[in-house]
Design an enzyme around this catalytic site. Sequence first.
Site, PDB file in Angstrom:
ATOM      1  N   ALA A  23      -9.188   1.149  30.936  1.00 33.22           N
ATOM      2  CA  ALA A  23      -8.499   0.214  31.837  1.00 33.22           C
ATOM      3  C   ALA A  23      -7.115   0.731  32.229  1.00 33.22           C
ATOM      4  O   ALA A  23      -6.473   0.144  33.095  1.00 33.22           O
ATOM      5  CB  ALA A  23      -8.376  -1.159  31.180  1.00 33.22           C
ATOM      6  N   ALA A  24      -6.644   1.818  31.575  1.00 32.87           N
ATOM      7  CA  ALA A  24      -5.339   2.366  31.978  1.00 32.87           C
ATOM      8  C   ALA A  24      -5.439   2.821  33.425  1.00 32.87           C
ATOM      9  O   ALA A  24      -6.459   3.378  33.835  1.00 32.87           O
ATOM     10  CB  ALA A  24      -4.962   3.538  31.070  1.00 32.87           C
ATOM     11  N   ARG A  26      -1.015  -4.165  28.289  1.00 28.68           N
ATOM     12  CA  ARG A  26      -0.810  -5.334  29.162  1.00 28.68           C
ATOM     13  C   ARG A  26      -1.993  -5.490  30.124  1.00 28.68           C
ATOM     14  O   ARG A  26      -2.902  -4.669  30.148  1.00 28.68           O
ATOM     15  CB  ARG A  26       0.498  -5.207  29.956  1.00 28.68           C
ATOM     16  CG  ARG A  26       0.580  -3.994  30.840  1.00 28.68           C
ATOM     17  CD  ARG A  26       1.890  -3.979  31.630  1.00 28.68           C
ATOM     18  NE  ARG A  26       1.835  -2.972  32.662  1.00 28.68           N
ATOM     19  CZ  ARG A  26       2.329  -1.748  32.547  1.00 28.68           C
ATOM     20  NH1 ARG A  26       2.938  -1.392  31.431  1.00 28.68           N
ATOM     21  NH2 ARG A  26       2.230  -0.888  33.544  1.00 28.68           N
ATOM     22  N   LYS A  62     -10.651   5.691  42.398  1.00 27.04           N
ATOM     23  CA  LYS A  62     -11.661   4.717  41.949  1.00 27.04           C
ATOM     24  C   LYS A  62     -13.046   5.078  42.494  1.00 27.04           C
ATOM     25  O   LYS A  62     -14.064   4.867  41.822  1.00 27.04           O
ATOM     26  CB  LYS A  62     -11.257   3.305  42.384  1.00 27.04           C
ATOM     27  CG  LYS A  62      -9.907   2.849  41.800  1.00 27.04           C
ATOM     28  CD  LYS A  62      -9.919   2.855  40.282  1.00 27.04           C
ATOM     29  CE  LYS A  62      -8.694   2.211  39.674  1.00 27.04           C
ATOM     30  NZ  LYS A  62      -8.706   2.159  38.222  1.00 27.04           N
ATOM     31  N   ILE A  91      -5.187  -6.113  32.327  1.00 23.18           N
ATOM     32  CA  ILE A  91      -6.641  -6.164  32.122  1.00 23.18           C
ATOM     33  C   ILE A  91      -7.039  -5.505  30.793  1.00 23.18           C
ATOM     34  O   ILE A  91      -7.901  -6.019  30.067  1.00 23.18           O
ATOM     35  CB  ILE A  91      -7.361  -5.495  33.321  1.00 23.18           C
ATOM     36  CG1 ILE A  91      -7.173  -6.367  34.574  1.00 23.18           C
ATOM     37  CG2 ILE A  91      -8.841  -5.263  33.026  1.00 23.18           C
ATOM     38  CD1 ILE A  91      -7.616  -5.716  35.879  1.00 23.18           C
ATOM     39  N   TYR A  93      -5.251   5.778  45.822  1.00 25.53           N
ATOM     40  CA  TYR A  93      -5.772   4.944  44.718  1.00 25.53           C
ATOM     41  C   TYR A  93      -7.282   4.741  44.886  1.00 25.53           C
ATOM     42  O   TYR A  93      -8.057   4.897  43.934  1.00 25.53           O
ATOM     43  CB  TYR A  93      -5.025   3.615  44.763  1.00 25.53           C
ATOM     44  CG  TYR A  93      -5.503   2.562  43.790  1.00 25.53           C
ATOM     45  CD1 TYR A  93      -5.199   2.650  42.433  1.00 25.53           C
ATOM     46  CD2 TYR A  93      -6.232   1.452  44.234  1.00 25.53           C
ATOM     47  CE1 TYR A  93      -5.624   1.661  41.545  1.00 25.53           C
ATOM     48  CE2 TYR A  93      -6.659   0.468  43.360  1.00 25.53           C
ATOM     49  CZ  TYR A  93      -6.349   0.573  42.018  1.00 25.53           C
ATOM     50  OH  TYR A  93      -6.771  -0.396  41.144  1.00 25.53           O
ATOM     51  N   SER A 152     -12.306  -0.363  40.949  1.00 24.14           N
ATOM     52  CA  SER A 152     -11.665  -1.327  41.856  1.00 24.14           C
ATOM     53  C   SER A 152     -12.521  -1.497  43.100  1.00 24.14           C
ATOM     54  O   SER A 152     -13.201  -0.550  43.524  1.00 24.14           O
ATOM     55  CB  SER A 152     -10.280  -0.810  42.263  1.00 24.14           C
ATOM     56  OG  SER A 152      -9.761  -1.588  43.327  1.00 24.14           O
ATOM     57  N   ILE A 209      -6.244  -9.101  40.880  1.00 24.39           N
ATOM     58  CA  ILE A 209      -6.158  -9.845  39.630  1.00 24.39           C
ATOM     59  C   ILE A 209      -4.679 -10.047  39.313  1.00 24.39           C
ATOM     60  O   ILE A 209      -3.871  -9.127  39.521  1.00 24.39           O
ATOM     61  CB  ILE A 209      -6.833  -9.021  38.487  1.00 24.39           C
ATOM     62  CG1 ILE A 209      -8.294  -8.674  38.842  1.00 24.39           C
ATOM     63  CG2 ILE A 209      -6.729  -9.751  37.161  1.00 24.39           C
ATOM     64  CD1 ILE A 209      -9.252  -9.834  38.968  1.00 24.39           C
TER      65      ILE A 209
HETATM   66  N1  LIG Z   1      -4.576  -5.899  38.870  1.00 24.55           N
HETATM   67  C1  LIG Z   1      -5.430  -5.756  39.862  1.00 24.55           C
HETATM   68  O1  LIG Z   1      -5.388  -6.484  40.860  1.00 24.55           O
HETATM   69  C2  LIG Z   1      -6.502  -4.692  39.773  1.00 24.55           C
HETATM   70  C3  LIG Z   1      -7.522  -4.701  40.729  1.00 24.55           C
HETATM   71  C4  LIG Z   1      -8.521  -3.740  40.670  1.00 24.55           C
HETATM   72  C5  LIG Z   1      -8.514  -2.784  39.674  1.00 24.55           C
HETATM   73  N2  LIG Z   1      -7.498  -2.787  38.760  1.00 24.55           N
HETATM   74  C6  LIG Z   1      -7.537  -1.737  37.731  1.00 24.55           C
HETATM   75  O2  LIG Z   1      -7.523  -2.320  36.459  1.00 24.55           O
HETATM   76  C7  LIG Z   1      -6.882  -1.452  35.535  1.00 24.55           C
HETATM   77  C8  LIG Z   1      -5.782  -2.236  34.813  1.00 24.55           C
HETATM   78  O3  LIG Z   1      -4.889  -2.734  35.790  1.00 24.55           O
HETATM   79  P1  LIG Z   1      -3.748  -3.800  35.448  1.00 24.55           P
HETATM   80  O4  LIG Z   1      -3.626  -4.661  36.617  1.00 24.55           O
HETATM   81  O5  LIG Z   1      -3.970  -4.378  34.096  1.00 24.55           O
HETATM   82  O6  LIG Z   1      -2.488  -2.811  35.425  1.00 24.55           O
HETATM   83  P2  LIG Z   1      -1.095  -2.896  34.659  1.00 24.55           P
HETATM   84  O7  LIG Z   1      -0.758  -4.286  34.279  1.00 24.55           O
HETATM   85  O8  LIG Z   1      -0.145  -2.108  35.474  1.00 24.55           O
HETATM   86  O9  LIG Z   1      -1.442  -2.073  33.316  1.00 24.55           O
HETATM   87  C9  LIG Z   1      -1.713  -0.698  33.385  1.00 24.55           C
HETATM   88  C10 LIG Z   1      -2.014  -0.206  31.992  1.00 24.55           C
HETATM   89  O10 LIG Z   1      -2.207   1.218  32.063  1.00 24.55           O
HETATM   90  C11 LIG Z   1      -1.392   1.839  31.080  1.00 24.55           C
HETATM   91  N3  LIG Z   1      -0.978   3.162  31.557  1.00 24.55           N
HETATM   92  C12 LIG Z   1      -0.388   3.465  32.737  1.00 24.55           C
HETATM   93  N4  LIG Z   1      -0.087   4.774  32.782  1.00 24.55           N
HETATM   94  C13 LIG Z   1      -0.509   5.310  31.598  1.00 24.55           C
HETATM   95  C14 LIG Z   1      -0.436   6.606  31.023  1.00 24.55           C
HETATM   96  N5  LIG Z   1       0.121   7.643  31.665  1.00 24.55           N
HETATM   97  N6  LIG Z   1      -0.959   6.802  29.792  1.00 24.55           N
HETATM   98  C15 LIG Z   1      -1.518   5.764  29.105  1.00 24.55           C
HETATM   99  N7  LIG Z   1      -1.591   4.514  29.592  1.00 24.55           N
HETATM  100  C16 LIG Z   1      -1.082   4.283  30.824  1.00 24.55           C
HETATM  101  C17 LIG Z   1      -0.201   0.892  30.919  1.00 24.55           C
HETATM  102  O11 LIG Z   1       0.394   1.012  29.648  1.00 24.55           O
HETATM  103  P3  LIG Z   1       1.806   1.751  29.318  1.00 24.55           P
HETATM  104  O12 LIG Z   1       2.722   1.489  30.476  1.00 24.55           O
HETATM  105  O13 LIG Z   1       2.219   1.146  28.019  1.00 24.55           O
HETATM  106  O14 LIG Z   1       1.421   3.192  29.188  1.00 24.55           O
HETATM  107  C18 LIG Z   1      -0.890  -0.461  31.019  1.00 24.55           C
HETATM  108  O15 LIG Z   1      -1.405  -0.832  29.752  1.00 24.55           O
HETATM  109  C19 LIG Z   1      -6.345  -0.287  36.344  1.00 24.55           C
HETATM  110  O16 LIG Z   1      -7.231   0.800  36.234  1.00 24.55           O
HETATM  111  C20 LIG Z   1      -6.345  -0.815  37.765  1.00 24.55           C
HETATM  112  O17 LIG Z   1      -6.493   0.213  38.711  1.00 24.55           O
HETATM  113  C21 LIG Z   1      -6.502  -3.718  38.775  1.00 24.55           C
END
Ligand SMILES: NC(=O)c1ccc[n+]([C@@H]2O[C@H](COP(=O)([O-])OP(=O)(O)OC[C@H]3O[C@@H](n4cnc5c(N)ncnc54)[C@H](OP(=O)(O)O)[C@@H]3O)[C@@H](O)[C@H]2O)c1
Length: 248
Positions: free
Chosen positions: A88-89, A15, A156, A17, A152, A139, A185
């Site tokens: 990206a996880a 899901r 990062k 990013i 967090y 991040s 995001i």
């Molecule tokens: N959204 C934002 O505003 C934002 C801003 C800055 C940086 N980021 C970074 O961007 C990245 C993606 O964020 P997102 O917003 O897309 O997050 P998200 O929607 O919560 O998705 C997180 C992803 O990580 C996977 N994941 C979590 N725990 C895991 C584990 N133990 N083993 C394997 N996979 C795991 C989840 O898949 P499953 O649950 O299927 O395992 C999911 O695919 C992250 O590193 C986050 O820190 C996000």
Amino acid sequence: MILKGQMILVTGASRGIGKACARRCAEEGASVVLVARDGDKLEEVRNSLPGSGHLVVPADLQNPEESVPNLFDAACADGVKLTGLVHAAGIGVSAPATVASMKSMLESFTVNYFSFMLMVRHFIRKKYSDGGSIVAVSSVAAVAGWKGVSVYAGTKGALNASVRSLAIELADRGVRVNAVLPSNIKTEMLESLSLITGEDAVQRVEAKQPLGFGDAEDVANAVIFLLNPASRFITGSSLTVDGGYTAM
Ligand SMILES: NC(=O)c1ccc[n+]([C@@H]2O[C@H](COP(=O)([O-])OP(=O)(O)OC[C@H]3O[C@@H](n4cnc5c(N)ncnc54)[C@H](OP(=O)(O)O)[C@@H]3O)[C@@H](O)[C@H]2O)c1
């Protein structure tokens, strides 16, 4: 089709990013190894991708010493080699440092940082690649403070610091290593953050991003650039993808 013929492993591909990165890689002609815990969601993503050769490899990065070797073996069965890795996880904010438990801090570092380091160690082995491009999704929390995100942010910041040294260590092997630093995001992670910090706090943050909240595709497009040979002279960099947040 700027990634035609490439094989790119994307974590967090179920899901948000990571899913957007997987889709953009496939749209640009790459085959994608989709990694996350939820195998059913990964299958849905695979079925929605254009192109061929995509693999689903469910793995829990909370246990990287076991899951990382297994997922690289699964990805590279039959002598296939990777050309790119996107981590990206990630686990978002769990609790402010004042109340975060040691367990939750270790969990955040394990998924966000340690699993990345173990994947890099595997990626550089001849069995798995002949060089390529590695992109860590970091991040802006690593470079700009925000209440409640200190653990967090630490995960990062560790990524950004290691990306610089890895770029130097791995240049001779033909491996480039970069980070992208998104701000807020629109994904499930942002939704869960608003539950912790409150909708008002999230709206105040949106007001600090001159271009508003970004979409997952905005980050994916930056990742695609860093995977593409057009960025071949860029390594060790941290590219902000933040709608102007850190420019303010
Ligand atoms: N959204 C934002 O505003 C934002 C801003 C800055 C940086 N980021 C970074 O961007 C990245 C993606 O964020 P997102 O917003 O897309 O997050 P998200 O929607 O919560 O998705 C997180 C992803 O990580 C996977 N994941 C979590 N725990 C895991 C584990 N133990 N083993 C394997 N996979 C795991 C989840 O898949 P499953 O649950 O299927 O395992 C999911 O695919 C992250 O590193 C986050 O820190 C996000």
